[in-house]
Design a protein around this motif. Structure first.
Motif, PDB file in Angstrom:
ATOM      1  N   ALA A 110       9.424 -10.428  -3.980  1.00 27.63           N
ATOM      2  CA  ALA A 110       9.365  -9.096  -4.908  1.00 27.63           C
ATOM      3  C   ALA A 110      10.375  -9.059  -5.711  1.00 27.63           C
ATOM      4  O   ALA A 110      10.664  -8.587  -6.860  1.00 27.63           O
ATOM      5  CB  ALA A 110       8.932  -7.952  -4.131  1.00 27.63           C
ATOM      6  N   LYS A 111      11.580  -9.635  -5.288  1.00 27.14           N
ATOM      7  CA  LYS A 111      13.149  -9.656  -5.813  1.00 27.14           C
ATOM      8  C   LYS A 111      12.836 -10.181  -7.059  1.00 27.14           C
ATOM      9  O   LYS A 111      13.386  -9.704  -8.082  1.00 27.14           O
ATOM     10  CB  LYS A 111      14.225 -10.028  -4.839  1.00 27.14           C
ATOM     11  CG  LYS A 111      15.539  -9.551  -5.099  1.00 27.14           C
ATOM     12  CD  LYS A 111      16.563  -9.980  -4.246  1.00 27.14           C
ATOM     13  CE  LYS A 111      17.385  -8.906  -3.623  1.00 27.14           C
ATOM     14  NZ  LYS A 111      18.401  -9.423  -2.909  1.00 27.14           N
ATOM     15  N   ASN A 181       9.075   3.633  -5.125  1.00 28.18           N
ATOM     16  CA  ASN A 181       9.096   2.588  -4.059  1.00 28.18           C
ATOM     17  C   ASN A 181       8.502   3.510  -2.612  1.00 28.18           C
ATOM     18  O   ASN A 181       9.136   4.206  -2.101  1.00 28.18           O
ATOM     19  CB  ASN A 181      10.446   2.109  -3.585  1.00 28.18           C
ATOM     20  CG  ASN A 181      10.576   1.213  -2.440  1.00 28.18           C
ATOM     21  OD1 ASN A 181      11.428   1.322  -1.780  1.00 28.18           O
ATOM     22  ND2 ASN A 181       9.525   0.488  -2.078  1.00 28.18           N
ATOM     23  N   ASN A 185      12.306   1.933   1.353  1.00 27.98           N
ATOM     24  CA  ASN A 185      13.494   1.630   1.864  1.00 27.98           C
ATOM     25  C   ASN A 185      14.610   2.254   1.098  1.00 27.98           C
ATOM     26  O   ASN A 185      14.712   2.119  -0.221  1.00 27.98           O
ATOM     27  CB  ASN A 185      13.590   0.046   1.488  1.00 27.98           C
ATOM     28  CG  ASN A 185      15.024  -0.605   1.924  1.00 27.98           C
ATOM     29  OD1 ASN A 185      15.885   0.112   2.628  1.00 27.98           O
ATOM     30  ND2 ASN A 185      15.318  -1.897   1.687  1.00 27.98           N
ATOM     31  N   TYR A 217       6.188  -2.140   1.296  1.00 29.34           N
ATOM     32  CA  TYR A 217       6.010  -1.665   2.681  1.00 29.34           C
ATOM     33  C   TYR A 217       4.539  -1.044   2.818  1.00 29.34           C
ATOM     34  O   TYR A 217       4.399  -0.335   3.865  1.00 29.34           O
ATOM     35  CB  TYR A 217       7.084  -0.691   3.244  1.00 29.34           C
ATOM     36  CG  TYR A 217       8.423  -1.480   3.141  1.00 29.34           C
ATOM     37  CD1 TYR A 217       9.002  -2.081   4.222  1.00 29.34           C
ATOM     38  CD2 TYR A 217       9.373  -1.368   2.067  1.00 29.34           C
ATOM     39  CE1 TYR A 217      10.116  -2.442   4.419  1.00 29.34           C
ATOM     40  CE2 TYR A 217      10.624  -1.995   2.020  1.00 29.34           C
ATOM     41  CZ  TYR A 217      11.116  -2.698   3.324  1.00 29.34           C
ATOM     42  OH  TYR A 217      12.331  -3.273   3.481  1.00 29.34           O
ATOM     43  N   SER A 248       6.954 -10.764   2.558  1.00 32.23           N
ATOM     44  CA  SER A 248       8.218 -10.833   3.401  1.00 32.23           C
ATOM     45  C   SER A 248       7.896  -9.754   4.527  1.00 32.23           C
ATOM     46  O   SER A 248       8.373 -10.159   5.793  1.00 32.23           O
ATOM     47  CB  SER A 248       9.411 -10.405   2.607  1.00 32.23           C
ATOM     48  OG  SER A 248       9.585 -11.362   1.680  1.00 32.23           O
ATOM     49  N   ARG A 257       9.924 -16.711   0.905  1.00 36.08           N
ATOM     50  CA  ARG A 257      10.228 -16.124  -0.613  1.00 36.08           C
ATOM     51  C   ARG A 257       8.774 -16.219  -1.292  1.00 36.08           C
ATOM     52  O   ARG A 257       9.000 -16.622  -2.316  1.00 36.08           O
ATOM     53  CB  ARG A 257      11.193 -17.038  -1.149  1.00 36.08           C
ATOM     54  CG  ARG A 257      12.635 -17.296  -0.135  1.00 36.08           C
ATOM     55  CD  ARG A 257      13.208 -15.864   0.109  1.00 36.08           C
ATOM     56  NE  ARG A 257      13.472 -14.934  -1.017  1.00 36.08           N
ATOM     57  CZ  ARG A 257      12.989 -13.823  -0.979  1.00 36.08           C
ATOM     58  NH1 ARG A 257      12.326 -13.151  -0.102  1.00 36.08           N
ATOM     59  NH2 ARG A 257      13.181 -12.979  -1.957  1.00 36.08           N
ATOM     60  N   ILE A 258       8.045 -15.266  -1.020  1.00 36.20           N
ATOM     61  CA  ILE A 258       6.787 -15.203  -1.853  1.00 36.20           C
ATOM     62  C   ILE A 258       6.653 -13.613  -2.205  1.00 36.20           C
ATOM     63  O   ILE A 258       6.440 -12.873  -1.178  1.00 36.20           O
ATOM     64  CB  ILE A 258       5.454 -15.824  -1.188  1.00 36.20           C
ATOM     65  CG1 ILE A 258       5.565 -17.231  -1.187  1.00 36.20           C
ATOM     66  CG2 ILE A 258       3.940 -15.520  -2.268  1.00 36.20           C
ATOM     67  CD1 ILE A 258       5.683 -18.016  -2.270  1.00 36.20           C
ATOM     68  N   TYR A 335      12.526   1.742   8.772  1.00 33.70           N
ATOM     69  CA  TYR A 335      13.946   2.200   8.843  1.00 33.70           C
ATOM     70  C   TYR A 335      14.019   3.686   9.403  1.00 33.70           C
ATOM     71  O   TYR A 335      12.866   4.383   9.214  1.00 33.70           O
ATOM     72  CB  TYR A 335      14.654   2.210   7.616  1.00 33.70           C
ATOM     73  CG  TYR A 335      14.507   1.051   6.902  1.00 33.70           C
ATOM     74  CD1 TYR A 335      15.502  -0.228   7.124  1.00 33.70           C
ATOM     75  CD2 TYR A 335      13.618   0.590   5.806  1.00 33.70           C
ATOM     76  CE1 TYR A 335      15.197  -1.294   6.702  1.00 33.70           C
ATOM     77  CE2 TYR A 335      13.269  -0.461   5.200  1.00 33.70           C
ATOM     78  CZ  TYR A 335      14.397  -1.609   5.673  1.00 33.70           C
ATOM     79  OH  TYR A 335      14.478  -2.599   5.106  1.00 33.70           O
TER      80      TYR A 335
HETATM   81  C1  LIG Z   1      11.904  -2.045  -1.260  1.00 35.05           C
HETATM   82  C2  LIG Z   1      12.017  -3.269  -1.280  1.00 35.05           C
HETATM   83  N1  LIG Z   1      11.534  -4.098  -2.208  1.00 35.05           N
HETATM   84  C3  LIG Z   1      11.613  -5.406  -2.575  1.00 35.05           C
HETATM   85  C4  LIG Z   1      12.258  -6.160  -1.489  1.00 35.05           C
HETATM   86  C5  LIG Z   1      12.350  -7.591  -1.808  1.00 35.05           C
HETATM   87  O1  LIG Z   1      11.455  -8.285  -0.926  1.00 35.05           O
HETATM   88  P1  LIG Z   1      11.244 -10.081  -1.024  1.00 35.05           P
HETATM   89  O2  LIG Z   1      11.678 -10.548   0.148  1.00 35.05           O
HETATM   90  O3  LIG Z   1       9.961 -10.052  -1.431  1.00 35.05           O
HETATM   91  O4  LIG Z   1      12.116 -10.482  -2.340  1.00 35.05           O
HETATM   92  C6  LIG Z   1      12.961  -5.647  -0.373  1.00 35.05           C
HETATM   93  C7  LIG Z   1      13.651  -6.412   0.519  1.00 35.05           C
HETATM   94  O5  LIG Z   1      14.457  -5.793   1.306  1.00 35.05           O
HETATM   95  C8  LIG Z   1      12.911  -4.085  -0.331  1.00 35.05           C
HETATM   96  O6  LIG Z   1      13.293  -3.264   0.603  1.00 35.05           O
END
Ligand SMILES: Cc1ncc(COP(=O)(O)O)c(C=O)c1O
Length: 410
Positions: A110-111, A181, A185, A217, A248, A257-258, A335
């Motif tokens: 997602a990053k 989000n 997180n 999440y 993830s 990494r998807i 968390y």
């Molecule tokens: C809120 C949030 N979005 C996206 C990601 C990224 O996830 P990915 O592993 O799919 O890149 C994270 C990872 O910590 C996250 O906490």
């Protein structure tokens, strides 16, 4: 160090873009923990946001078979058709969202979806509204790409959730994105249907704003709460919402990494251009593993969710009972985000003065060998982000050490 003509300090040989960019505190704390471990200290790290569970076997087998069958060539930029079809079905069945196949893309987490989206849309000075506390990568990515993060503090008394009035107050003609989000997180906060509908009304009146709905999440949600996708809840906004997700967290597959997203065709097309010229797409073997996970690993999700929920209850019970600590009860993610205001100004057993949550985290690591991340990294202090993605024995030991550390503060 040298200074360029705009008086920005840059390291020789590096671009000015790199100036001021530090490694996220999550990584810094984990690296420090590793250094202490290498010195023989029995360190417990609750700093990283990754599941402690193994990837479901069915997903590993999917990846393994794909490798044996030669699915090791360059993948299509937007992802294998089979994975996109599985994502399309998931969006429909779990989120009540209809996306055509060319409105869906797969990336390296997602990053990378976030990176593609920001890279494809941000012009210098464009503003991105980021409710705080936030995932630290949001503002970093925005800044990196020339945008301007606009933080909106969402206090604990509002359960760390963005209220419509707060959003309305910070929108300008330069606002390009709102990032949402839920579950969140670092706080585990879950936006209610009412909160999302209210935010949706503000967005309806501001048609120049895109929304990055990070739903990574979504399956880690407790207390009978329901996850709502904004694009389904407010369909008028669907063409301006990028619904981002990935395997993830839900499927314990961070290393594969998807990630993926659904969104309006023209945005997805632009994001694909970025991706084709940066990473060429996501690893084919991982894509097959993710397809298997999406199709066959529902039971694994339930088992992991049950374990997370038990740990959440244990952690919130322990932290709520701790003198000097306040603990909001999170309804999602893995968390807790306890407040440490009463610890500020005190001294540790070894004489360190706690001036802020960073001092607290550093002292906790150096004196009690427990790594957590200070709230300053997420835009709201004085708090700690503590991940409970660790097994029970590890959590019990960590809690014991934190209790002693806090009891010894004077
Ligand atoms: C809120 C949030 N979005 C996206 C990601 C990224 O996830 P990915 O592993 O799919 O890149 C994270 C990872 O910590 C996250 O906490």
């Amino acid at each position: 160090m040298i200074m360029n003509n705009e008086e920005i300090e840059v390291e020789p040989g590096l671009s000015s873009r790199m100036d001021g960019f530090e490694a996220p505190e999550t990584i810094v704390m984990s690296m420090r923990a590793r250094t202490l471990m290498a010195e023989g200290k029995k360190v417990i790290s609750l700093a990283l946001g990754q599941p402690d569970f193994l990837t479901p076997k069915i997903a590993i087998e999917g990846g393994y078979q794909a490798a044996l069958e030669g699915k090791t060539k360059y993948p299509p930029i937007d992802g294998f058709l089979s994975l996109k079809q599985a994502i399309q079905k998931k969006f429909k069945e779990e989120n009540n969202l209809d996306y055509a196949l060319d409105e869906i893309m797969v990336a390296n987490g997602a990053k990378q979806i976030l990176f593609n989206a920001m890279m494809a849309t941000l012009n210098p000075g464009d503003e991105v509204i980021i409710p705080a506390p936030y995932w630290a990568s949001y503002p970093i990515m925005v800044q990196f790409l020339g945008g301007k993060p606009v933080h909106v503090i969402c206090p604990e008394y509002n359960n760390f959730v963005l209220k419509a009035g707060q959003l309305e107050a910070v929108i300008t003609s330069r606002t390009k994105w709102l990032i949402l989000n839920s579950p969140s997180n670092p706080t585990g906060a879950v936006w209610s249907k009412e909160d999302l509908l209210a935010v949706g009304e503000v967005l309806k009146a501001n048609p120049h704003i895109w929304v990055f709905a990070d739903e990574i999440y979504e399956h880690l949600i407790f207390d009978g709460q329901h996850h709502y996708s904004l694009a389904a809840l407010v369909p008028e906004l669907k063409n301006r919402i990028l619904t981002a997700n990935g395997v993830s967290k839900t499927f314990a597959m961070p290393g594969w990494r998807i990630g993926y997203a659904g969104g309006v065709r023209r945005l997805i097309k632009a994001m694909m251009k970025i991706q084709s010229n940066s990473t060429s797409g996501a690893c084919g073997v991982s894509q097959e593993a993710a397809t298997a996970a999406l199709q066959y690993a529902q039971k694994d999700i339930e088992l992991m969710k049950l374990a997370y929920d038990q740990r959440r209850k244990k952690m919130t019970a322990v932290f709520s009972a701790m003198a000097g600590i306040s603990c909001n009860i999170p309804q999602g993610a893995f968390y807790i985000y306890p407040g440490i205001a009463e610890c500020i100004g005190k001294k540790t057993a070894q004489g360190r003065l706690i001036k802020n949550d960073q001092d607290f985290s550093e002292a906790l690591l150096e004196e009690a060998y427990v790594a957590v991340v200070p709230g300053s990294s997420f835009g709201l202090s004085p708090y700690l982000r503590i991940s409970y993605a660790a097994d029970d024995a590890v959590l019990d030991e960590a809690c014991q050490r934190i209790i002693e550390f806090v009891q010894n503060l004077v």
